[in-house]
Scaffold this active site. Structure first.
Site, PDB file in Angstrom:
ATOM      1  N   GLU A   1      21.638  29.335  53.335  1.00 18.79           N
ATOM      2  CA  GLU A   1      21.467  30.123  52.435  1.00 18.79           C
ATOM      3  C   GLU A   1      19.996  30.118  52.192  1.00 18.79           C
ATOM      4  O   GLU A   1      19.493  29.205  51.532  1.00 18.79           O
ATOM      5  CB  GLU A   1      22.275  30.227  51.300  1.00 18.79           C
ATOM      6  CG  GLU A   1      21.765  31.323  50.069  1.00 18.79           C
ATOM      7  CD  GLU A   1      21.975  32.478  50.379  1.00 18.79           C
ATOM      8  OE1 GLU A   1      22.726  33.151  50.577  1.00 18.79           O
ATOM      9  OE2 GLU A   1      20.773  33.250  50.702  1.00 18.79           O
TER      10      GLU A   1
ATOM     11  N   ASP B   1      27.170  36.275  57.231  1.00 19.50           N
ATOM     12  CA  ASP B   1      27.029  37.190  56.160  1.00 19.50           C
ATOM     13  C   ASP B   1      25.736  37.619  55.680  1.00 19.50           C
ATOM     14  O   ASP B   1      25.148  36.933  54.832  1.00 19.50           O
ATOM     15  CB  ASP B   1      27.699  36.497  55.005  1.00 19.50           C
ATOM     16  CG  ASP B   1      27.839  37.286  53.391  1.00 19.50           C
ATOM     17  OD1 ASP B   1      27.290  38.481  53.681  1.00 19.50           O
ATOM     18  OD2 ASP B   1      28.202  36.840  52.644  1.00 19.50           O
TER      19      ASP B   1
ATOM     20  N   ASP C   1      27.100  33.072  47.363  1.00 17.12           N
ATOM     21  CA  ASP C   1      27.867  33.078  46.063  1.00 17.12           C
ATOM     22  C   ASP C   1      28.990  32.214  46.175  1.00 17.12           C
ATOM     23  O   ASP C   1      29.669  31.972  45.228  1.00 17.12           O
ATOM     24  CB  ASP C   1      28.230  34.676  45.869  1.00 17.12           C
ATOM     25  CG  ASP C   1      28.810  35.076  47.245  1.00 17.12           C
ATOM     26  OD1 ASP C   1      30.011  34.839  47.570  1.00 17.12           O
ATOM     27  OD2 ASP C   1      28.157  36.011  47.907  1.00 17.12           O
TER      28      ASP C   1
END
Lengths: 287, 485
Positions: A106, A155, A86
């Site tokens: 990602e 994350d 994000d």
């Protein structure tokens, strides 16, 4: 019309958010991504029915993953971020002039694309020339890398699904190897409150303790996450998270934050007794 | 035949819709009598745990839906007949042996047979003629049978009635099955094939030859291994020269009369799955295995072997889905890597022996788990690798057969003595190192110092030893000293 998004925090606890609009939905083998507008939490993104972040409280999560390690080692130049497609964590990191490169891994390209469209104010950070995005398996990316990064931020989306490999011993071992001699790794550590989450938190902590000489846990309050109470891990080869904090140096950088302060930094490593105990329980079981 | 059909599965669906009131076994009556069982296995599963009855046929004497399922399976596997088996591949192997030979007859087989083969010999009293498989001295694994050795065994034992072949071995190695079938049939011997690890050969492209295509007489196929059916379900295949009626009689000697429909149905739908989609599924399995081999070999120190082992004889072909990794060069025994993966990395492999670990790659695998395995091996090397001196790397030990397994198993004159003191004695029981379950000692074999050293070393390294009456495996049963044989 009553339109509610409901997430099961445990099989016996539901968390519901009133929704205005369902903006986006797409599914691939990595999971289903949905974006909603809500009156209370603003726009939010869910993967497989779990809230990943909301406009209202993402600052807490993103600041705590970024500024805690950066304040301990403000000289960090080469950063590796797993997940966080994000752009929230990258946005915080870009506040440091000293950072030279940010590599972002990602695997779910769909998240990046959806965020660019629906959360442009967060995702615009991903266009900074210092940032390189890789869409490949995290373990494959990192296992051949040695002694390259000052800071690794993990994350992970959660303990199950495609992000699962970010919570394994082989992953933490590979991170250790990829860090320089004074490298730091921080990770999101789930909530210690509900039984099932607690067990996973303990497992992850045990694996990190076995992989790094220094391993501490810190906390924050994140309203949209299960129990609203969240832990993070700070693991490093050299720096100690509180003793080695140079608060004046960080404050001189003049970075504007909404949650993080150097005072909070000192306090967030002070944990409730039940959390201290559950962490100590697994720290003892060293090899 | 229409391979999209699954007759047993369809009959079970129909049966469920009819809501028949059960005044027959099983006594849990669709789970109502055992709610904890229902919460463990799920309602749908427990409701299908039913008894043989007219609409569902009977495995002891199939005449309707089970017979149709067997015919479909026979076609899918290219066999003259297929039998659905519910006692594991062990029961299929035993049926092959009991069909092919009887007391006093000889059967030729490689030493690295599964324990179920020798167990069958204890039952029927036949004599094993072992062909010593070649061993790869570097990897420490048993290979296939050389044609010259098979020829010699036939020459020396023209009265043997059958030859048993592994296709492939646990480690994925195939002998020249076609040539062995020719030799056997020229000499009037049956060919029995243990294809416990070869189900996918029947469905994938670029696979080693299957027993049925090679013209073998019988084959045992572990559908539950690479085929995806439930554990304990299996197929027994027969060629055109074997009487299916006689084989059925042999099966019924030992098979349960209350066969589980969960197992039978799982065979039926797994056969359908592979017949319809097997080619693509196994292409993907091969791709994953190839990727893993390449990545593991990039780490350095490990050796994940593949088709380069093929030598035209003792390694006539190699199963491309097998992922076996030689670990001794990083100074760790295979069993040590196997234990570390499970205890430290939450990764369970199929086997660890002295020099190797084997990761089973199948139709259920995904790349993300393979990445974990590769990275875990990388991390193990970084954290645990040692100097390799002092590592024992011999795996295969040539047996010395003194009496038949049956004679020894039932020998009256036996005593139990500590393993260290058994040198030179004749063992009356099995000794297996698990995995892979290939006998170190079978009943009727002479114990040597080499065997004792190997067993003690395997125990020290954490291998699971099974077979003997003494469950701690500190003592072995042997024939009494003064007995003369």
């Amino acid at each position: 019309m009553e339109f509610w998004f409901t997430e099961l925090h445990t099989p016996h606890v539901k968390f519901s958010v009133k929704v205005d609009k369902h903006l986006y939905s797409s599914e691939n083998d990595l999971g289903r991504v949905d974006i909603f507008d809500s009156p209370e939490f603003g726009r939010f993104l869910a993967v497989d029915g779990y809230i990943i972040f909301t406009q209202r409280d993402e600052f807490i999560y993103d600041e705590m993953l970024s500024h805690v390690p950066m304040a301990v080692n403000p000289k960090a130049e080469r950063i590796l971020v797993f997940g966080s497609g994000d752009g929230g964590v990258v946005r915080e990191l870009l506040k440091y002039q000293s950072i030279k490169t940010i590599d972002l891994i990602e695997i779910n390209e769909g998240v990046v694309q959806a965020c660019r469209q629906y959360f442009p104010e967060m995702a615009e950070s991903l266009d900074d020339p210092r940032v390189t995005i890789y869409t490949e398996n995290a373990l494959r990316f990192i296992r051949h890398i040695e002694n390259e990064y000052d800071l690794i931020i993990v994350d992970s989306a959660g303990f199950y699904g495609p992000g699962e490999s970010l919570l394994t011993r082989e992953f933490y071992g590979s991170c250790y190897k990829a860090l320089k001699a004074d490298g730091i790794m921080v990770n999101q550590h789930q909530s210690p409150f509900y039984e099932e989450d607690r067990i996973e938190t303990q497992k992850a902590h045990k694996r990190i303790v076995n992989s790094f000489p220094i391993s501490r846990v810190y906390q924050a309050h994140i309203p949209s996450y299960p129990s609203g109470y969240w832990l993070f891990g700070f693991a490093s080869k050299k720096f100690r998270p509180v003793i080695d904090l140079d608060a004046d140096a960080w404050n001189r950088l003049g970075i504007k934050t909404d949650y993080y302060t150097t005072n909070l930094h000192k306090g967030c490593f002070a944990l409730p007794a039940y959390v201290e105990r559950m962490l100590a329980d697994v720290e003892k079981i060293k090899d | 035949m229409d391979q999209r059909r699954a007759p047993v599965y369809e009959a079970l669906q129909e049966f469920r819709r009819n809501r028949v009131v059960p005044f027959d076994v099983p006594g849990h009556k669709r789970g109502r009598g055992n709610p904890e069982l229902v919460s463990l296995l799920g309602k749908q599963c427990v409701e299908l745990d039913v008894n043989s009855m007219k609409p569902l046929d009977n495995l002891c004497h199939p005449i309707s839906v089970i017979k149709e399922a067997e015919n479909l399976a026979a076609e899918a596997f290219g066999a003259a007949h297929a039998f659905l088996m519910v006692g594991g591949t062990t029961s299929a192997v035993q049926t092959m042996v009991l069909t092919a030979c009887k007391s006093g007859e000889k059967i030729i087989m490689p030493r690295n047979v599964h324990r179920s083969v020798i167990n069958a010999l204890v039952v029927n009293g036949a004599t094993p003629i072992y062909v010593n498989p070649e061993t790869d001295n570097h990897l420490g694994i048993a290979l296939g049978m050389k044609i010259s050795q098979v020829e010699r065994a036939i020459e020396e034992n023209p009265d043997a009635v059958a030859i048993l072949v592994n296709n492939p071995t646990y480690y994925g190695i195939c002998s020249n099955l076609k040539r062995i079938v020719e030799l056997a049939h020229e000499n009037g011997m049956m060919v029995l094939v243990d294809e416990a690890h070869g189900t996918h050969f029947y469905f994938g492209d670029d696979m080693p030859v299957t027993a049925m295509a090679a013209g073998a007489d019988m084959s045992s196929v572990s559908m539950h291994k690479s085929g995806g059916s439930l554990t304990q379900s299996s197929f027994l295949l027969t060629g055109p020269n074997v009487s299916p009626g006689y084989v059925r009689q042999v099966i019924n000697l030992t098979q349960t009369t209350s066969a589980s429909y969960l197992l039978i149905a799982s065979l039926d739908i797994s056969r359908r799955n592979l017949a319809l989609r097997g080619k693509d599924l196994f292409k993907e399995v091969m791709r994953i295995a190839d990727y893993a081999r390449t990545e593991i070999n990039k780490i350095g120190g490990y050796y994940a072997y593949g088709k380069e082992l093929i030598n035209g004889d003792s390694v006539y072909d190699f199963d491309p889905t097998k992922l076996t990794v030689y670990t001794l060069d990083i100074g760790l025994a295979g069993i040590e890597v196997y234990d570390l993966l499970r205890d430290e990395y939450d990764i369970q492999l199929e086997l660890g022996d002295m020099g190797n670990v084997l990761a089973y790659i199948s139709i259920g695998d995904r790349m993300r788990e393979v990445e974990r395995l590769v990275s875990a091996l990388f991390d193990i090397k970084r954290l645990y690798s040692k100097d390799r001196t002092g590592l024992f790397d011999h795996e295969y030990i040539t047996p010395s057969v003194v009496m038949t397994p049956q004679e020894a198993f039932y020998a009256p004159k036996e005593e139990m003595i500590p393993i260290r003191e058994t040198n030179g004695r004749i063992c009356t029981e099995f000794l297996m190192c698990y995995p892979p379950g290939i006998p170190i000692l079978a009943p009727g074999e002479r114990i040597t110092q080499e065997i004792i050293d190997y067993v003690l070393y395997a125990k020290e390294k954490g291998c699971q030893l099974t077979g003997p009456e003494d469950e701690k495996v500190e003592c072995l049963n042997v024939i009494k000293e003064h007995a003369t044989y």
